[in-house]
Enzyme design. Sequence first.
Site, PDB file in Angstrom:
ATOM      1  N   SER A   1      41.232  17.163 -44.335  1.00  0.00           N
ATOM      2  CA  SER A   1      41.898  16.418 -45.612  1.00  0.00           C
ATOM      3  C   SER A   1      41.568  15.635 -45.785  1.00  0.00           C
ATOM      4  CB  SER A   1      43.163  16.234 -44.557  1.00  0.00           C
ATOM      5  OG  SER A   1      42.885  15.287 -43.190  1.00  0.00           O
TER       6      SER A   1
ATOM      7  N   HIS B   1      45.479  20.682 -40.329  1.00  0.00           N
ATOM      8  CA  HIS B   1      44.908  21.261 -39.073  1.00  0.00           C
ATOM      9  C   HIS B   1      45.278  22.378 -38.747  1.00  0.00           C
ATOM     10  CE1 HIS B   1      43.109  17.096 -39.724  1.00  0.00           C
ATOM     11  NE2 HIS B   1      42.735  17.823 -40.357  1.00  0.00           N
TER      12      HIS B   1
ATOM     13  N   GLU C   1      49.149   6.426 -39.126  1.00  0.00           N
ATOM     14  CA  GLU C   1      47.683   6.193 -40.344  1.00  0.00           C
ATOM     15  C   GLU C   1      48.446   6.977 -41.479  1.00  0.00           C
ATOM     16  OE1 GLU C   1      44.486   8.280 -38.280  1.00  0.00           O
ATOM     17  OE2 GLU C   1      43.650   9.007 -40.017  1.00  0.00           O
TER      18      GLU C   1
ATOM     19  N   ASP D   1      43.179   5.717 -43.863  1.00  0.00           N
ATOM     20  CA  ASP D   1      42.460   6.700 -43.981  1.00  0.00           C
ATOM     21  C   ASP D   1      41.489   7.558 -44.958  1.00  0.00           C
ATOM     22  OD1 ASP D   1      40.546   9.179 -43.420  1.00  0.00           O
ATOM     23  OD2 ASP D   1      42.199   9.525 -42.649  1.00  0.00           O
TER      24      ASP D   1
ATOM     25  N   HIS E   1      37.094  10.036 -35.717  1.00  0.00           N
ATOM     26  CA  HIS E   1      36.343  11.684 -35.250  1.00  0.00           C
ATOM     27  C   HIS E   1      37.060  12.371 -36.694  1.00  0.00           C
ATOM     28  CE1 HIS E   1      39.912  14.197 -33.810  1.00  0.00           C
ATOM     29  NE2 HIS E   1      39.998  13.310 -34.189  1.00  0.00           N
TER      30      HIS E   1
ATOM     31  N   LYS F   1      40.272   7.770 -31.668  1.00  0.00           N
ATOM     32  CA  LYS F   1      40.986   8.919 -32.297  1.00  0.00           C
ATOM     33  C   LYS F   1      39.299  10.249 -32.222  1.00  0.00           C
ATOM     34  CE  LYS F   1      41.899  10.594 -36.829  1.00  0.00           C
ATOM     35  NZ  LYS F   1      43.360  10.749 -37.440  1.00  0.00           N
TER      36      LYS F   1
HETATM   37  P1  PGA Z   1      40.017  15.347 -41.419  1.00  0.00           P
HETATM   38  O1  PGA Z   1      41.438  14.681 -40.587  1.00  0.00           O
HETATM   39  O2  PGA Z   1      39.269  15.003 -40.967  1.00  0.00           O
HETATM   40  O3  PGA Z   1      40.346  17.124 -41.664  1.00  0.00           O
HETATM   41  O4  PGA Z   1      40.050  14.277 -43.276  1.00  0.00           O
HETATM   42  C1  PGA Z   1      41.040  13.426 -39.914  1.00  0.00           C
HETATM   43  C2  PGA Z   1      42.521  12.857 -40.230  1.00  0.00           C
HETATM   44  O5  PGA Z   1      42.891  12.713 -41.351  1.00  0.00           O
HETATM   45  O6  PGA Z   1      42.774  12.326 -39.966  1.00  0.00           O
HETATM   46 ZN    ZN Z   2      44.005  11.023 -41.087  1.00  0.00          ZN
END
Ligand code: PGA
Ligand code: ZN
Length: 424
Positions: free
Chosen positions: A40, A153, A283, A310, A363, A386
């Site tokens: 994402s 996910h 988040e 994020d 991560h 995280k």
């Molecule tokens: P991603 O998900 O690594 O698939 O972007 C983690 C997140 O959104 O925090």
């Molecule tokens: Zn995120």
Amino acid sequence: AIKTVTARRILDSRGNPTVEVDVVLTDGSLGRAAVPSGASTGTREAVELRDGDPARWHGKGVDRAVAHVNGEIAAAVRGRDAADQAGLDAALVALDGTTTKSRLGANSVLGVSLATAKAAAAARRQPLYRYLGGDGAHLLPLPMTNIVNGGAHADNPLDFQEFMIVPVGADTFAEAVRMGSEVFHTLRRDLLAAGHSTGVGDEGGFAPALRTAEEALDFVMAAVERSGYRPGADIGLVMDPASSEFFRDGVYDYAGEGVRRAPAQHADYLEGLIDAYPVLSIEDPMAEDDLDGWRDLTARVGDRCQLTGDDVFCTNEALVREGIRTGVGNSVLVKVNQIGTLTEVLATVGAAHEAGWTVVMSHRSGETEDTTIADLAVATGCGQIKTGSLSRSDRTAKYNQLLRIEEELGERARFAGRSALLRA
Ligand code: PGA
Ligand code: ZN
């Protein structure tokens, strides 16, 4: 000085190819780093270079990125002082020549940047967290432990991507891990008893076929209580709805739940969850394109909940500074591959800390056994990490590295605990 730089293709935790880089110095010191990958992703992330040949790796090959490291980048950085991280990273950025690292790929550049730091630490016979953070680096982060997966996910109907627990009542990182593991296993038993699947998603949390955030939060709350902990006092809740993923045409489209919420209603809904549950941090509560929504929510609940950006910041210092100026959240998620060099990562952390904002080291959903982010959390003293659930070795590798660091620091180790969270 840097003697050789070698890249290879390895597998990430989803079985997709990714880049691993070895940097060897003239004294023989080796630094090795593997590059993570998101599902994402934010639209303003540095570009992950993929081959795009549908006949190989479903288009996800990284042969061009590997070739860039072994060719152009290796030739450019050979002979450089590995201890001059800022100089190396500036040279990598200049060599790429784009603002998004789209020519060489953030995956090639990041691998070289991190592997060089690790080689330089090895040359000094220092662990990475101390090499980067100095003798004052002794703060172990509060872990946001993933426990239920949804969104991009997992294949379940849950619209929100991540439900996490934070053991704010723990005294040490080791105790935080024990508390998290106990709740994880209690939740497994509860889900099984309720007839749900206990298969896990990309980040190792369970992925039961639940529909609403309330259902997921109720299961987590019950597991916390049945493990003997007080929700809120011992263990708080954290969510990453990853709202950019379901924001379409100006509306939050909860497909799993079968409901569409306008930005103000989406914010009302989140505020309701904050009131009803001990949610200490959210988040990406709002989408990266919904800055008005971000500002509105920050004004409404920013004094009682950490709001971590994020997708909206993409670990980009300029975007973070703009967010600080305009009241978009109060905390920054840091993912090393969103920006591509260690120097830029540290600048983003510095900008957030300077403004009194918090930082969560993170991560990606596609990970490897590489544990660099564990050391970065301690090196920056950011106080929060995280890194997924307490299952799957790609996730537990980071927890295990932090357990080793806490042991190595001994008496000097401090655990961030509740105080790491903004306004919790
Ligand atoms: P991603 O998900 O690594 O698939 O972007 C983690 C997140 O959104 O925090
Ligand atoms: Zn995120």
